[in-house]
Design an enzyme around this catalytic site. Structure first.
Site, PDB file in Angstrom:
ATOM      1  CE1 TYR A 293      51.591  31.896  38.239  1.00 40.59           C
ATOM      2  CE2 TYR A 293      52.108  30.193  39.867  1.00 40.59           C
ATOM      3  CZ  TYR A 293      51.205  30.980  38.799  1.00 40.59           C
ATOM      4  OH  TYR A 293      50.048  30.241  38.735  1.00 40.59           O
TER       5      TYR A 293
ATOM      6  CB  SER B 149      44.758  31.319  43.667  1.00 43.13           C
ATOM      7  OG  SER B 149      46.136  31.265  44.259  1.00 43.13           O
TER       8      SER B 149
ATOM      9  CB  THR C  25      46.492  24.222  30.725  1.00 47.39           C
ATOM     10  OG1 THR C  25      47.223  24.675  31.596  1.00 47.39           O
ATOM     11  CG2 THR C  25      45.077  23.731  31.568  1.00 47.39           C
TER      12      THR C  25
ATOM     13  CB  THR D 135      38.223  39.974  28.239  1.00 47.64           C
ATOM     14  OG1 THR D 135      39.005  39.492  29.202  1.00 47.64           O
ATOM     15  CG2 THR D 135      36.749  40.564  28.569  1.00 47.64           C
TER      16      THR D 135
ATOM     17  CE  LYS E 177      48.338  33.314  39.712  1.00 46.57           C
ATOM     18  NZ  LYS E 177      47.164  33.512  39.137  1.00 46.57           N
TER      19      LYS E 177
ATOM     20  CG  ASN F  65      41.753  31.971  33.464  1.00 49.75           C
ATOM     21  OD1 ASN F  65      42.131  31.375  33.856  1.00 49.75           O
ATOM     22  ND2 ASN F  65      41.920  32.066  32.001  1.00 49.75           N
TER      23      ASN F  65
END
Length: 279
Positions: free
Chosen positions: A150, A136, A185, A35, A154, A85
């Protein structure tokens, strides 16, 4: 270790960890519901594949999450693995973090995750099996200057996962929170990391230094995303998966460091801590 073909439901699957995990799962013969806000980007990343169902999903939309889970069941009859994710980062001091900025962050990283869990878990309970993997961060175990909001999201993901593991155990469903460190990434790009609108000079030595670090570390992180994806496949094949899976030498180091700090502080304040009971 189980090697039976599995059906995956992965959010945020058009790039980064999500796309890599989907690709590896497809290559070994599993089925994948991938998705993204724009499903075309999923096809661009993964190509057309008979075992791939690309779906449009904004995780902050609860009705859309429910529909996506229904579509997955219609296509593949079951969901064995849910990988939450989707998410993004917010870099800024707690004082600098605006109300809307923090609420938007929680809407995706926490409430969006909950939307998908509530949509998928009923099917897993019905089939008496499943594995929920919530992505996480090392920031879910230890916080850093500039990452307060942030990390708060998490930390919430870690708490939710721990409760899920207890609650879903009677139904044969596992729950794991994965704690990546810094992997190479696009997370530190503007596509995944938002800086607070406000920036106060008073935080130059702490948050300002973190902003500089984030800019210099972009695409120079120590973690290999392809190895993380392989680790996730090993995780889902395990008969006894862990509640927490730290990934990356930096994560292991930080967890060890924090555990030592917590123990040292507990020892120093233990007498006062236990003195508050009735006697």
């Amino acid at each position: 270790m189980s090697t039976k073909s599995k059906v995956w439901f992965i959010t945020g699957a058009s790039r980064g960890f999500g796309a890599l995990i989907a690709k590896d799962a497809l290559e070994r013969g599993d089925k994948v519901v991938a998705t993204a806000r724009n499903p075309t980007t999923v096809i661009e990343a993964l190509g057309n594949h008979p075992n791939l169902l690309a779906l449009k999903l904004d995780v902050t939309d609860e009705a859309a999450s429910i529909q996506a889970a229904k579509d997955a069941i219609t296509q593949f009859s079951q969901i064995d693995i849910l990988v939450n994710n989707s998410g993004y980062g917010l870099l800024g001091a707690v004082e600098e973090s605006g109300d809307k900025e923090v609420k938007d962050l929680f809407n995706t990283n926490v409430f969006g995750l909950l939307n998908v869990i509530r949509a998928v878990v009923p099917y897993m309970r019905k089939q008496n099996s499943g594995h929920i993997i919530n992505i996480s961060s090392i920031g879910g175990y230890a916080s850093y200057p500039g990452w307060g909001a942030y990390c708060a999201t998490k930390f919430a993901v870690e708490a939710l996962t721990e409760s899920l593991a207890y609650e879903l155990q009677p139904f044969g469903i596992k729950a794991t929170t994965v704690e990546p460190g810094f992997f190479r990434t696009d997370f530190l790009d503007s596509t995944s990391l938002v800086s607070t609108e406000k920036s106060f000079p008073e935080y130059a030595a702490t948050v300002g230094a973190m902003r500089e670090f984030a800019a210099s570390a972009n695409h120079a992180q120590p973690g290999d995303p392809t190895k993380l994806s392989k680790a996730i496949l090993a995780l889902v094949d395990s008969e006894e998966p862990p509640l927490r899976l730290p990934l990356g030498s930096d994560t292991v180091h930080k967890i060890t460091e924090k555990n030592q700090f917590v123990q040292k502080e507990l020892d120093a304040w233990k007498d006062l801590a236990v003195s508050t009971d009735y006697v």
